[in-house]
Design a protein around this motif. Structure first.
Motif, short mmCIF file in Angstrom:
data_model
loop_
_atom_site.label_atom_id
_atom_site.label_comp_id
_atom_site.label_asym_id
_atom_site.label_seq_id
_atom_site.Cartn_x
_atom_site.Cartn_y
_atom_site.Cartn_z
N LEU A 1 0.89 -1.07 0.10
CA LEU A 1 -0.09 -0.20 -0.08
C LEU A 1 0.86 1.16 0.19
O LEU A 1 0.51 2.29 -0.63
N ALA A 2 2.22 1.17 0.86
CA ALA A 2 2.90 2.51 0.68
C ALA A 2 3.69 2.61 -0.59
O ALA A 2 3.89 3.86 -0.87
N SER A 3 3.76 1.53 -1.22
CA SER A 3 4.48 1.67 -2.61
C SER A 3 3.68 1.65 -3.78
O SER A 3 3.95 2.16 -4.86
N GLY A 4 2.48 1.13 -3.52
CA GLY A 4 1.70 0.85 -4.72
C GLY A 4 1.96 -0.38 -5.71
O GLY A 4 1.35 -0.66 -6.64
N ARG A 5 2.88 -1.21 -5.12
CA ARG A 5 3.27 -2.25 -5.81
C ARG A 5 4.02 -3.16 -5.00
O ARG A 5 4.56 -2.76 -3.94
N VAL A 6 4.39 -4.28 -5.26
CA VAL A 6 5.25 -5.14 -4.97
C VAL A 6 6.73 -4.56 -5.43
O VAL A 6 7.24 -4.60 -6.57
N PRO A 7 7.62 -4.15 -4.30
CA PRO A 7 9.12 -3.69 -4.59
C PRO A 7 9.58 -4.64 -5.75
O PRO A 7 9.72 -5.79 -5.40
N SER B 1 5.02 -11.65 -13.16
CA SER B 1 3.98 -12.77 -12.49
C SER B 1 3.65 -12.52 -11.34
O SER B 1 2.96 -13.20 -10.90
N HIS B 2 4.10 -11.18 -10.73
CA HIS B 2 3.91 -11.27 -9.18
C HIS B 2 2.48 -10.75 -9.00
O HIS B 2 1.92 -9.86 -9.84
N HIS B 3 2.00 -11.05 -7.87
CA HIS B 3 0.34 -10.72 -7.69
C HIS B 3 0.36 -9.65 -6.44
O HIS B 3 1.11 -10.14 -5.52
N PRO B 4 -0.21 -8.72 -6.21
CA PRO B 4 -0.27 -7.95 -5.25
C PRO B 4 -0.95 -8.42 -4.02
O PRO B 4 -0.82 -8.03 -3.07
N GLU B 5 -1.70 -9.51 -4.13
CA GLU B 5 -2.17 -9.99 -2.83
C GLU B 5 -1.26 -10.79 -2.22
O GLU B 5 -1.18 -12.14 -2.40
N ARG B 6 -0.67 -10.09 -1.07
CA ARG B 6 0.28 -11.18 -0.54
C ARG B 6 -0.12 -11.18 0.93
O ARG B 6 0.62 -11.62 1.87
#
Length: 295
Positions: free
Chosen positions: A279-285, A290-295
């Protein structure tokens, strides 16, 4: 991740069940091995060891001195899985079997030599490569693991003021605490890097979070100074298998948990979630497609 098939001994010297103890002992001496699989008509009956032969009359047959059926393991299993099985069952060798076919044998000595390359000499814990491999296997099985990063508070200052000897002792004490905590709650612990450790629990985070207050209450004394932890959590949110590449997802979980533990340092509760980092970065750093934001 190194697999059992890369360390096992193969091809094997075998013996029949009706061979004499003397013949079995001579075979072991000739080939400089400490055990022999016992096979009859292509069927594996067990393993006879030099310890089994000790004290037995040389004219007795091997079948008379066979012990309990041997444990076996897949050639694709990791060395950590093999190590855990040996420790749990108190054995010194595992047969490597695939689809009912004997491929080789893994001894405790060969395993210890191979694992020496992947364990941290200071704490005795497995290193980051084993962490990644463990996460990949869980993800491939459809398990969404809960990853907890443990970051020591003000460890750099402790090292500077008290010296590296005190710092090393603190790390060893933390490793012991985390190992005990992981055993109590059916998890695994790893030395990631520096003053960071990682815990992995193969289940939903709702089953893990209630126990973290216990972890946060733990602390150590380094020459009279109290040292506590900050925790970062990632994963453990999905009930179904994650899409995408397990290796990339494992890297994501590690990265997010590590960043979250840094975020937690500025909080009185000393805990942060990986999704707060997103949420702070708006994305997975440093994410890949292939990465998904739901971690």
């Amino acid at each position: 991740m190194v697999q059992v098939k890369e360390v096992m001994t193969s091809p094997l010297v075998t013996v029949g069940p009706w061979a004499s103890v003397r013949e079995a002992a001579n075979l072991m001496a000739q080939h400089r091995v400490g055990s022999l699989p016992v096979i009859e008509d292509g069927t594996l009956l067990g393993v006879v060891t030099s310890r089994d032969l000790r004290g037995a009359h040389p004219n007795r047959v091997v079948l008379d001195v066979l012990q309990n059926p041997p444990l076996h393991i897949s050639p694709k299993a990791s060395l950590l899985e093999a190590h855990a099985l040996m420790e749990e069952r108190g054995v010194e060798r595992l047969l490597v079997v695939e689809e009912g076919r004997l491929l080789g044998i893994l001894t405790k000595r060969a395993l210890a030599f191979a694992l020496g390359q992947g364990f941290d000499p200071l704490t005795g814990l497995p290193r980051a490569d084993f962490l990644r491999g463990h996460l990949e296997r869980l993800l491939e099985k459809g398990v969404d693991p809960t990853v907890v990063f443990v970051d020591l508070d003000d460890f750099g200052l402790l090292n500077k003021q008290l010296g590296h000897t005190a710092g090393d002792q603190a790390l060893k004490e933390v490793a012991g605490m985390l190992s005990a905590f992981a055993r109590r709650h059916r998890g695994e612990v790893y030395r990631y890097a520096g003053d960071e450790f990682a815990l992995v629990f193969p289940r939903h985070r709702t089953q893990v979070l209630p126990h973290l207050s216990e972890l946060l209450r733990l602390s150590i004394l380094a020459e009279g100074r109290k040292v506590g932890f900050s925790l970062g959590i990632a994963g453990g949110r999905r009930r179904r298998k994650r899409p995408g590449n397990p290796r990339a997802t494992a890297d994501d979980l590690i990265r997010l948990a590590s960043l979250a533990s840094t975020l937690a340092k500025g909080r009185p509760e000393k805990i942060a979630l990986g999704e707060e980092v997103i949420l702070a970065s708006g994305r997975v750093p440093k994410a890949t497609p292939s990465h998904h934001p739901e971690r």
